[in-house]
Design a protein around this motif. Structure first.
Motif, PDB file in Angstrom:
ATOM      1  N   UNK B  90       0.952  -1.317   0.042  1.00 23.46           N
ATOM      2  CA  UNK B  90       0.102  -0.110  -0.145  1.00 23.46           C
ATOM      3  C   UNK B  90       0.893   1.146  -0.012  1.00 23.46           C
ATOM      4  N   UNK B  91       2.022   1.254   0.588  1.00 20.11           N
ATOM      5  CA  UNK B  91       2.805   2.414   0.680  1.00 20.11           C
ATOM      6  C   UNK B  91       3.476   2.665  -0.427  1.00 20.11           C
ATOM      7  N   UNK B  92       4.018   1.707  -1.176  1.00 14.10           N
ATOM      8  CA  UNK B  92       4.553   1.687  -2.328  1.00 14.10           C
ATOM      9  C   UNK B  92       3.668   2.302  -3.365  1.00 14.10           C
ATOM     10  N   UNK B  93       2.255   2.028  -3.561  1.00 15.10           N
ATOM     11  CA  UNK B  93       1.393   2.544  -4.499  1.00 15.10           C
ATOM     12  C   UNK B  93       0.475   3.767  -3.920  1.00 15.10           C
ATOM     13  N   UNK B  94       1.090   4.149  -2.876  1.00 19.34           N
ATOM     14  CA  UNK B  94       0.221   5.494  -2.449  1.00 19.34           C
ATOM     15  C   UNK B  94       0.507   6.733  -3.412  1.00 19.34           C
ATOM     16  N   UNK B  95      -0.561   7.709  -3.431  1.00 12.45           N
ATOM     17  CA  UNK B  95      -0.211   8.728  -4.170  1.00 12.45           C
ATOM     18  C   UNK B  95       0.942   9.640  -3.853  1.00 12.45           C
ATOM     19  N   UNK B  96       1.675  10.029  -4.960  1.00  9.20           N
ATOM     20  CA  UNK B  96       2.805  10.482  -5.124  1.00  9.20           C
ATOM     21  C   UNK B  96       3.101  11.665  -4.047  1.00  9.20           C
ATOM     22  N   UNK B  97       2.325  12.485  -3.876  1.00  6.90           N
ATOM     23  CA  UNK B  97       2.173  13.886  -2.744  1.00  6.90           C
ATOM     24  C   UNK B  97       2.423  13.144  -1.304  1.00  6.90           C
ATOM     25  N   UNK B  98       2.098  11.958  -1.006  1.00  8.98           N
ATOM     26  CA  UNK B  98       2.051  11.558   0.312  1.00  8.98           C
ATOM     27  C   UNK B  98       3.422  10.637   0.586  1.00  8.98           C
ATOM     28  N   UNK B  99       4.345  10.477  -0.649  1.00 10.94           N
ATOM     29  CA  UNK B  99       5.566   9.803  -0.387  1.00 10.94           C
ATOM     30  C   UNK B  99       6.645  10.829  -0.260  1.00 10.94           C
ATOM     31  N   UNK B 100       6.679  11.489   0.971  1.00  6.65           N
ATOM     32  CA  UNK B 100       7.687  12.387   0.914  1.00  6.65           C
ATOM     33  C   UNK B 100       7.600  13.227   2.250  1.00  6.65           C
ATOM     34  N   UNK B 101       8.489  14.373   2.369  1.00  7.70           N
ATOM     35  CA  UNK B 101       8.366  15.187   3.524  1.00  7.70           C
ATOM     36  C   UNK B 101       7.510  16.098   3.629  1.00  7.70           C
ATOM     37  N   UNK B 102       6.486  16.303   2.601  1.00  4.44           N
ATOM     38  CA  UNK B 102       5.700  17.457   2.528  1.00  4.44           C
ATOM     39  C   UNK B 102       4.714  17.219   3.481  1.00  4.44           C
ATOM     40  N   UNK B 103       4.324  18.262   4.358  1.00  7.81           N
ATOM     41  CA  UNK B 103       3.257  17.941   5.720  1.00  7.81           C
ATOM     42  C   UNK B 103       2.024  18.691   5.167  1.00  7.81           C
ATOM     43  N   UNK B 104       1.942  19.792   4.430  1.00 13.14           N
ATOM     44  CA  UNK B 104       0.659  20.450   4.452  1.00 13.14           C
ATOM     45  C   UNK B 104      -0.060  20.029   3.226  1.00 13.14           C
TER      46      UNK B 104
END
Lengths: 123, 123
Positions: B90-104
């Motif tokens: 699930x983590x691997x296929x998660x939306x691009x914007x959720x895979x990183x340090x972007x918090x807001x």
């Protein structure tokens, strides 16, 4: 010239837990009276239950830290900070355990503090 | 001798916003798979909406940061950390914007991410 007054810019509806410190607190007259030092969160529900807040100057003896129940704070998207109707008099008479930097209150203390400000806020 | 195993001590039900970092996250099998870097809170309601979490090692490429909706985390008072049923897949296929340090995240992104994990969690 471009408008550079960022105070009127809409603030993001979210805040990161590591950026909470320094958020402004305003009194009923709109005066900036303090800043949030930290929020305290229920681990299970993820709900903020109170804010440990530094009130500066207006108590006549430098900065004082007080624990403020969450329901006494209202976010103002224009001012980018929280409003409270709590007065200096209320802060001075608040329970001893809430006048300091102690952040983790017991369930009993939380209830006592919430009741105190609700009662003192009544006419 | 006095019992010194603090792992079984009851954890305090509250946590300070400046002490959130490092809280453990466990997978469905009880394996410690990551740690919370920060919580993200709605300014108006004071509700945590998601956790920016560092998952270590088990993805085979060092640590990765993912934004996890709050409803996917359940606090375990015995382990002093959060359980999640989210899988590596699930983590691997998660939306691009959720895979990183972007918090807001935007409101749209929040909804999209919440829907993604709810849908992927279904049998």
């Amino acid at each position: 010239m471009a408008e550079t007054d960022t105070s009127s810019a809409p603030s993001h509806p979210l805040i990161e837990s590591d950026h909470v410190e320094g958020t402004a607190v305003f009194d009923a007259e709109g005066q900036r009276v303090g800043t949030i030092k930290r929020l305290v969160i229920e681990k299970i529900t993820g709900q903020v239950v109170y804010a440990v807040t530094a009130f500066g100057g207006f108590l006549g003896a430098g900065s004082e830290t007080h624990t403020i129940p969450w329901e006494q704070l209202t976010y103002d998207t224009r001012l980018h900070g929280y409003h409270t109707t709590i007065t200096v008099e209320q802060l001075r008479r608040a329970p001893e355990f809430s006048r300091g930097d102690e952040a983790l209150l017991s369930g009993h203390e939380r209830q006592q503090l919430s009741d105190y400000y609700l009662y003192m806020a009544a006419p």
